[in-house]
Design a protein around this motif. Structure first.
Motif, PDB file in Angstrom:
ATOM      1  N   THR A  48      41.359 -10.922  28.289  1.00 18.05           N
ATOM      2  CA  THR A  48      40.224 -10.850  27.362  1.00 18.05           C
ATOM      3  C   THR A  48      40.487 -11.684  26.119  1.00 18.05           C
ATOM      4  OG1 THR A  48      39.670  -8.624  28.147  1.00 18.05           O
ATOM      5  CG2 THR A  48      38.766  -9.288  26.020  1.00 18.05           C
ATOM      6  N   VAL A  49      41.728 -11.645  25.622  1.00 18.45           N
ATOM      7  CA  VAL A  49      42.090 -12.462  24.455  1.00 18.45           C
ATOM      8  C   VAL A  49      41.874 -13.939  24.757  1.00 18.45           C
ATOM      9  CG1 VAL A  49      43.971 -13.197  22.937  1.00 18.45           C
ATOM     10  CG2 VAL A  49      43.734 -10.789  23.557  1.00 18.45           C
ATOM     11  N   ASN A  50      42.353 -14.379  25.920  1.00 23.32           N
ATOM     12  CA  ASN A  50      42.206 -15.790  26.287  1.00 23.32           C
ATOM     13  C   ASN A  50      40.744 -16.185  26.470  1.00 23.32           C
ATOM     14  OD1 ASN A  50      44.960 -16.370  26.243  1.00 23.32           O
ATOM     15  ND2 ASN A  50      45.260 -15.723  28.362  1.00 23.32           N
ATOM     16  N   THR A  51      39.928 -15.235  26.920  1.00 20.21           N
ATOM     17  CA  THR A  51      38.488 -15.496  27.021  1.00 20.21           C
ATOM     18  C   THR A  51      37.889 -15.708  25.639  1.00 20.21           C
ATOM     19  OG1 THR A  51      38.297 -14.195  29.058  1.00 20.21           O
ATOM     20  CG2 THR A  51      36.268 -14.582  27.801  1.00 20.21           C
ATOM     21  N   HIS A  52      38.298 -14.859  24.680  1.00 18.32           N
ATOM     22  CA  HIS A  52      37.829 -15.039  23.299  1.00 18.32           C
ATOM     23  C   HIS A  52      38.251 -16.414  22.764  1.00 18.32           C
ATOM     24  CE1 HIS A  52      36.068 -11.174  22.693  1.00 18.32           C
ATOM     25  NE2 HIS A  52      37.194 -10.493  22.811  1.00 18.32           N
TER      26      HIS A  52
END
Length: 271
Positions: A241-245
Motif C-alpha cells: 500500500t505504501v508503494n502504491t501511494h
C-alpha cells in the motif's frame, strides 16, 4: 583506482562471522547483533555492494571499516578521484555509490551524472563535510537518494546503504528537519498570495493534482529517510500500500524518483 584489499583487512575475525540463523522470515545476524527481514536487500550471503569514491585516505579507511564490519554490506572497490571513479563505475558491479562532492580533479556531481548513464539501477549517497542546501538539492536533482555529513555523530554508513538499497532515502536529521521546515513555511506563503487567474490555476491543477492527506504523510516520511517497510509499520498499512501511494505521488507530481518528489513538493508548497 584503489584496491579494496585495504578495506578487506578490516573484516571481523572468523569467530564473529557466524552464519545467520533463520526464524520465520527473519534472519538473525550475530555480528552486528540484529534482526534483518529475509525479504530485504542485504543478507549475509548476498550483501549490498558499495563503491566508495573519496580523495581523503583517512575517510576511506573509516568508511571501509564500518562497511566491512557489517555483514550486510560489502565494499567492492575504492577510488580517489573523478577519473578513477568513472573507471570504477564502468568496471565494477555494485548497488550503491558513496561519493564525496569535493574531489581533487573535479566534483562528485560529475560522477552522479555518469552513474545515471552507466548504471541507472544503482543508488547514490553523497558524503560531504558541508551541508549546504543548494548542494543537497542539486545532488537530489541528479538522482542521489542520500546525503551524509562526514564526522557527524548521526553518520552510520552501513545503515545509509541499506536504507537506500531497500527503497528509502538517507539524510541526516538536521537536513530532514530543514526540508520539513521549507514545506511548512511554503504553505502559509502560498495561501497568503493572491489567487492566480482561473486559466492559470486550472493549468497548475492539471499538471500537479493535489496530494491526499495520506500521500502527504507518506511523502513527509520519505523525506525523513524512512523505507517503505518502516512507513508501513508506522502507519499500520502494508508495504504494498505504501508503494502504491508513492507511485500515485510520482504520477501526480510527474517525477520519477523519491528525491525528485521531495524537491518538487518543497518548491510547490504541496504540504
Amino acid at each position: 583506482m584503489l584496491n579494496s584489499n585495504e578495506a578487506n583487512a578490516t573484516q571481523p575475525s572468523s569467530a564473529a562471522e557466524e552464519n545467520p540463523t533463520s526464524s520465520g522470515q527473519f534472519a538473525v545476524h550475530q555480528s552486528p547483533p540484529s534482526m534483518w527481514p529475509d525479504f530485504m536487500t542485504g543478507q549475509v550471503d548476498k550483501p549490498a555492494r558499495v563503491l566508495l569514491v573519496d580523495d581523503d585516505p583517512h575517510m576511506r579507511r573509516v568508511i571501509a571499516q564500518e562497511l566491512m564490519a557489517d555483514q550486510r554490506t560489502l565494499l567492492v572497490a575504492q577510488a580517489a578521484s573523478v577519473r578513477e571513479g568513472r573507471k570504477a563505475i564502468k568496471q565494477h558491479d555494485f548497488d550503491v555509490l558513496l561519493v564525496d562532492l569535493n574531489l581533487g580533479d573535479g566534483e562528485g556531481f560529475e560522477l552522479l551524472e555518469y552513474l545515471k548513464t552507466m548504471r541507472p539501477e544503482a543508488e547514490a549517497i553523497v558524503i560531504s563535510v558541508m551541508e549546504n542546501d543548494d548542494q543537497v538539492l542539486h545532488a537530489f536533482e541528479l538522482g542521489a537518494t542520500g546525503y551524509l555529513v562526514k564526522n557527524s555523530w548521526f553518520g552510520n554508513y552501513p545503515q545509509a546503504v541499506l536504507q537506500v538499497v531497500n527503497g528509502g532515502a538517507s539524510i541526516t536529521p538536521n537536513l530532514a528537519r530543514r526540508l520539513l521546515q521549507r514545506f511548512d513555511h511554503s504553505a502559509p506563503t502560498a495561501a497568503a498570495e493572491p489567487a492566480p487567474a482561473a486559466p492559470a490555476q486550472a493549468s497548475t491543477d492539471h499538471e500537479t493534482e493535489r496530494l491526499s492527506q495520506r500521500e502527504k504523510e507518506v511523502l513527509r516520511m520519505v523525506a525523513s529517510g524512512y523505507t517503505s517497510a518502516e512507513i508501513g509499520n508506522q502507519l499500520q498499512i502494508s508495504s504494498l500500500t505504501v508503494n502504491t501511494h508513492i507511485k500515485n505521488i510520482y504520477r501526480k507530481l510527474q517525477v520519477r524518483t523519491r528525491a525528485q518528489a521531495v524537491r518538487f513538493a518543497s518548491l510547490r508548497g504541496l504540504f
